[in-house]
Design a protein around this motif. Structure first.
Motif, PDB file in Angstrom:
ATOM      1  N   ALA A 344       0.821  -1.218   0.000  1.00  0.00           N
ATOM      2  CA  ALA A 344       0.000   0.000   0.000  1.00  0.00           C
ATOM      3  C   ALA A 344       0.852   1.264   0.000  1.00  0.00           C
ATOM      4  O   ALA A 344       0.337   2.355  -0.224  1.00  0.00           O
ATOM      5  N   VAL A 345       2.166   1.137   0.238  1.00  0.00           N
ATOM      6  CA  VAL A 345       3.040   2.325   0.155  1.00  0.00           C
ATOM      7  C   VAL A 345       2.901   2.995  -1.199  1.00  0.00           C
ATOM      8  O   VAL A 345       3.097   4.198  -1.327  1.00  0.00           O
ATOM      9  N   LEU A 346       2.512   2.200  -2.213  1.00  0.00           N
ATOM     10  CA  LEU A 346       2.355   2.775  -3.543  1.00  0.00           C
ATOM     11  C   LEU A 346       1.274   3.846  -3.541  1.00  0.00           C
ATOM     12  O   LEU A 346       1.296   4.769  -4.356  1.00  0.00           O
ATOM     13  N   PHE A 347       0.310   3.729  -2.619  1.00  0.00           N
ATOM     14  CA  PHE A 347      -0.750   4.732  -2.558  1.00  0.00           C
ATOM     15  C   PHE A 347      -0.378   5.861  -1.602  1.00  0.00           C
ATOM     16  O   PHE A 347      -0.829   6.978  -1.739  1.00  0.00           O
ATOM     17  N   VAL A 348       0.446   5.533  -0.608  1.00  0.00           N
ATOM     18  CA  VAL A 348       0.809   6.546   0.385  1.00  0.00           C
ATOM     19  C   VAL A 348       1.874   7.493  -0.162  1.00  0.00           C
ATOM     20  O   VAL A 348       1.779   8.704  -0.026  1.00  0.00           O
TER      21      VAL A 348
END
Lengths: 370, 534
Positions: A344-348
């Motif tokens: 989810a770091v890709l969204f953060v």
């Protein structure tokens, strides 16, 4: 005005450390592969286009090499454990003065898989730190270091410059030897290159130190020196954390109440860092502050490791796997989910901003190195 | 602003003084050019202004140097960081960070300048040095000219009162050099910055100088450019032209010279420059639609050119236009991506090493990389052995170059010019038919450059084909028969030097700029023509 949000370099390193820990915590090759993939994907998606892809590619090559070497060593020198024989290579027993080691012999599927498993664990660690390197250059990280670690940061900066300088110098000398029609391989070739290359690189390191000096480096230390107390706090704190951490990780340790001990250490380190930070006379250009998003990135990196640890404790299947008795590695939905959550770091993290670039000219790289 | 009082310096006790009894004052807001032959102590003087001497060098110092009241006996380079900005000869070695913006901000961070001020100053210097497009680039991927400008921007951002530059244009093509120098002049005029520059290529810096400091073995002189040039042994072509024509005062810029050129043009009107040398030698190297790519990026595009024995060809073009790539192909270090390239009828990449060095020799930009023995004599012996030559051949080659080198000296201790001669002798001992030189005049003073010119013309007369990649238009104009100009990996102009260099002012030598549209290129051909006519 640009609205570029910078992610604190520390966030990425924290994230990567989490992934690497997860790689140590599991032995399921499927989960290990998933961790490898995650590192590469995040590095290419969230790093600067021109730097990230080459950096991570270099680490992928190293990882493949490590896995291959691990398997080759297993085939040639590995212990001969019972199992399903895949093929047999001629076996040689070395004379007793060479410790009587035996080479070759039957190679089992189990042995190969175990080697692959070990190799993948190393690959996860390599790729996680490769990703950190690609996402936030170690120099960025050093620039964001608190004042207490100042001298360490200088030493590392010079060392970081030393290696590429040495490589460039070796390449240049290698070319020059070829121009003279000299042998460039073998010990004789290397000796002719290595000594002058080291001389060159040392000279560059001196020049770098002079350049740092004449551009005011170290002023803050001279004028607003980090008091001994702060340094003492940090060093003591780190030592206590190490002892406490050992207590947490090693089940049979004799450290009493490991978790409170670790926490005490962390508090000491924080106090030292904060105190020294207040006194620092240096300022930062476009300082990336450790925002909520950065904290979230760091946290997400540790989700797989924490989940694996909890799942193992709960006795859930699929986190640990062994090649013998021979069975296919199980699919662990919870483990995979944890890794996906970490993705989810890709969204953060914001997408990297590319500035208006001049079209790359073909030979600049080559000519820049002379 | 800067005062040298009885300054003297040497690295070792008992060794000769590099600088001695220097008593000069540099005024606030002036642009001072320091000139002198190699080894005259230019770098020592410059490094003393920043306190790098004596703090980073050790050695023995006499007298004192004060900068804005600070004595270098007490103040270290770190203390002087906000007052003096120093840019060394090799900008790459001074880079501390990876990215352009970070590098520019580095000194300000150390000085504790607030983030808001920093942002504004970074934008300012990006403007002044025209670095906007590359602000977020990796430093190592920049061209030489850009790197030089970043290095200047990085010290300028800390807003020093004195800027010290050691050979800032030696690695730059004429266009980039012009850009850097005009940026400096603007700073001198706008903000009253004091600038001290050491430079060998006087033709580039002299027009911008307020005063010149000449360091010679006889002593130090300081004065207006025209006055110093009156007696200087080191002089750019324009001054030599002025001496022949007996112009008073001596011109230092093309503008001044053109105003005085009338009578000279009349005297030269009935005369013609010598005709171009007829190509008599056979073709040594051929290139037929040669292209080279590094990954996706093209370095050379459809290059077709032949090099004949007994000619000198100059290869010119911007930093990063593909000159080094072309030399790499011809010397067999790389193979072309497409097209055919033959030297002596063979592909240099697939030749055996021993055959290759007998066909083509390359003297790289830093000739020192070719040398690896402990002394000049050893270097010659090794070269003889490697090339399978009779003992003494390389030494004989060295003598043919009129090089006076002590046999026992370490190659590292030679001057730039001497190192180049030694490398040249080593390469020539194998008797290559094609000689390639990459930027041979970098770091050479006029005397060393002149002797290189004589050596190269001597080799041409022996039938060697010579290709020299260079930014030095004066060199190309004085010795090259042909000139090829590369841009973006393509040949955009090629032919007889006299025609090619006069097409655009960027590549025109000073003499041609003064006398255009007359076809003269160099002082020595004018001198020869005048002597022949009288």
């Amino acid at each position: 005005m640009r609205t570029k949000r910078l992610v604190h370099p520390g966030a990425w390193w924290l994230w990567a450390a989490g992934l690497a820990t997860a790689g140590i915590a599991t032995s399921n090759p499927l989960l290990l592969l998933a961790l490898c993939t995650l590192s590469v994907v995040v590095a290419t998606q969230r790093g600067h286009r021109h730097v990230a892809s080459t950096t991570i590619l270099g680490f992928v090559k190293i990882a493949v090499f490590v896995v291959t070497v691990r398997i080759v060593i297993q085939v040639l020198f590995g212990q001969r454990s019972p199992g399903h024989t895949l093929f047999t290579i001629p076996s040689v027993t070395l004379p007793s003065w060479l410790a009587g080691v035996s080479l070759g012999g039957p190679v089992t599927t189990e042995a190969l898989l175990t080697a692959l498993q070990g190799g993948l664990k190393l690959a996860v660690i390599l790729l996680a730190f490769g990703a950190a390197n690609a996402l936030a250059s170690p120099r960025d990280l050093l620039r964001s270091m608190p004042g207490v670690f100042h001298e360490v940061a200088v030493a590392i900066t010079v060392a970081l410059c030393f290696t590429p300088e040495l490589m460039a110098s070796v390449r240049r000398l290698h070319e020059a030897r070829r121009l003279r029609g000299r042998p460039t391989r073998g010990i004789a070739g290397m000796r002719g290159i290595l000594v002058p290359a080291l001389e060159d690189a040392l000279e560059s390191a001196t020049m770098l130190a002079a350049s740092m000096g004449s551009r005011g480096f170290g002023r803050s230390i001279g004028h607003a020196s980090t008091p001994r107390l702060n340094r003492g706090l940090v060093i003591t704190g780190v030592l206590i954390v190490i002892v406490g951490g050992y207590g947490v990780l090693a089940s049979d340790s004799t450290v009493p109440v490991p978790i409170p001990v670790s926490l005490l250490g962390l508090v000491l380190v924080s106090v030292g860092v904060i105190r020294s930070h207040r006194r620092a006379a240096r300022t930062r250009y476009r300082r990336a502050s450790f925002t909520l998003a950065a904290g979230l990135i760091g946290l997400l990196g540790w989700i797989p490791a924490a989940s694996f640890w909890v799942l193992s404790r709960l006795g859930a299947a699929g986190i640990q796997w062994s090649a013998s008795p021979l069975s296919p590695p199980p699919i662990s939905p919870w483990g995979l989910l944890a890794i996906a959550v970490s993705g989810a770091v890709l969204f953060v993290a914001p997408a990297p901003v590319e500035y208006g670039r001049v079209p790359q000219r073909g030979t600049t790289l080559v000519e820049a190195h002379g | 602003m800067i005062r040298f009082s009885s300054f003297g310096f040497r690295y070792e006790p008992n060794s000769p003084w590099i600088v001695r009894d220097l008593d000069v004052e540099v005024l606030d807001g002036e642009l001072l050019v320091v000139i002198g032959p190699t080894g005259s102590g230019k770098s020592t003087v410059l490094r003393a202004i920043d306190g790098l001497i004596p703090h980073f060098s050790g050695g023995e110092m006499l007298g004192d140097v004060t900068i804005a009241g600070y004595s270098i006996r007490e103040a270290t380079p770190t203390d002087l960081a906000g007052i003096v900005g120093y840019v060394g000869q090799n900008p790459v070695q001074s880079f501390v960070t990876d990215r352009v913006e970070d590098e520019i901000a580095y000194a300000m961070e150390n000085l504790g300048i607030t983030a808001v001020t920093m942002r504004r100053r970074v934008e300012d210097v990006l403007d002044v040095l025209n670095l906007h497009e590359v602000r977020n680039e990796q430093l190592r991927s920049l061209s030489g000219g850009q790197q030089q400008r970043v290095a200047i921007a990085a010290v300028l951002a800390a807003s020093p009162r004195v800027l010290v530059l050691d050979e800032p244009t030696s690695a730059l093509d004429p266009g980039s050099a012009e850009e850097v120098l005009s940026a400096l002049t603007r700073l001198v005029h706008d903000v009253g910055l004091t600038v001290v520059i050491a430079e060998h290529r006087l033709e580039r810096v002299l027009p911008f100088a307020d005063r010149v400091m000449a360091l010679t073995p006889e002593g130090v002189t300081l004065g207006r450019p025209a006055d110093i040039m009156e007696h200087s042994r080191i002089a750019p072509p324009i001054v030599e032209l002025g001496r022949i024509a007996q112009w008073k005062p001596l011109p230092v810029s093309v503008r001044e010279a053109r105003r005085m050129a009338g009578p000279l043009v009349e005297r030269l009107a009935p005369l013609r420059p010598p005709p171009a040398l007829a190509v008599t030698g056979s073709t040594v190297a051929t290139m037929n639609v040669v292209s080279l790519r590094y990954g996706q990026t093209p370095a050379l595009v459809d290059v077709s050119w032949d090099l004949a024995g007994g000619t000198i060809t100059a290869l010119m073009g911007r930093n990063g236009s593909g000159k080094t790539s072309l030399l790499n192909l011809l010397s067999g270090m790389r193979a072309p991506s497409t097209g055919t390239l033959l030297v002596d009828g063979h592909d240099p990449k697939s030749m055996k090493a021993s055959e290759r060095i007998a066909s083509v020799g390359l003297v790289p930009q830093d000739p020192g990389t070719l040398l690896y023995c402990q002394s000049v004599a050893q270097e010659c012996e090794t070269a003889d052995r490697e090339h399978g030559l009779a003992a003494g051949s390389t030494w004989a080659e060295l003598e043919k170059l009129d090089a006076i080198l002590e046999a026992s000296r370490h190659p590292r201790d030679l001057s730039e010019g001497q190192r180049l001669q030694l490398a040249l002798a080593v390469v020539l001992a194998a008797r290559p038919d094609l000689l390639l030189l990459d930027e041979p005049t970098r770091g050479l003073d006029y005397e060393a450059k002149w002797s290189l010119c004589c050596q190269l013309t001597g080799l041409r007369d022996q039938g060697v084909a010579i290709l020299l990649s260079t930014h030095d238009v004066e060199l190309a104009a004085s010795i090259a028969d042909h000139t090829v100009v590369l841009a973006g990996g393509e040949i955009i102009a090629g032919g007889e030097t006299r025609d090619v260099v006069r097409q655009t002012p960027a590549f025109a030598p000073q003499v041609s700029k003064v006398l255009s549209p007359e076809p003269w290129l160099s002082v020595h051909e004018i001198r020869a023509a005048l002597e022949a006519s009288s």
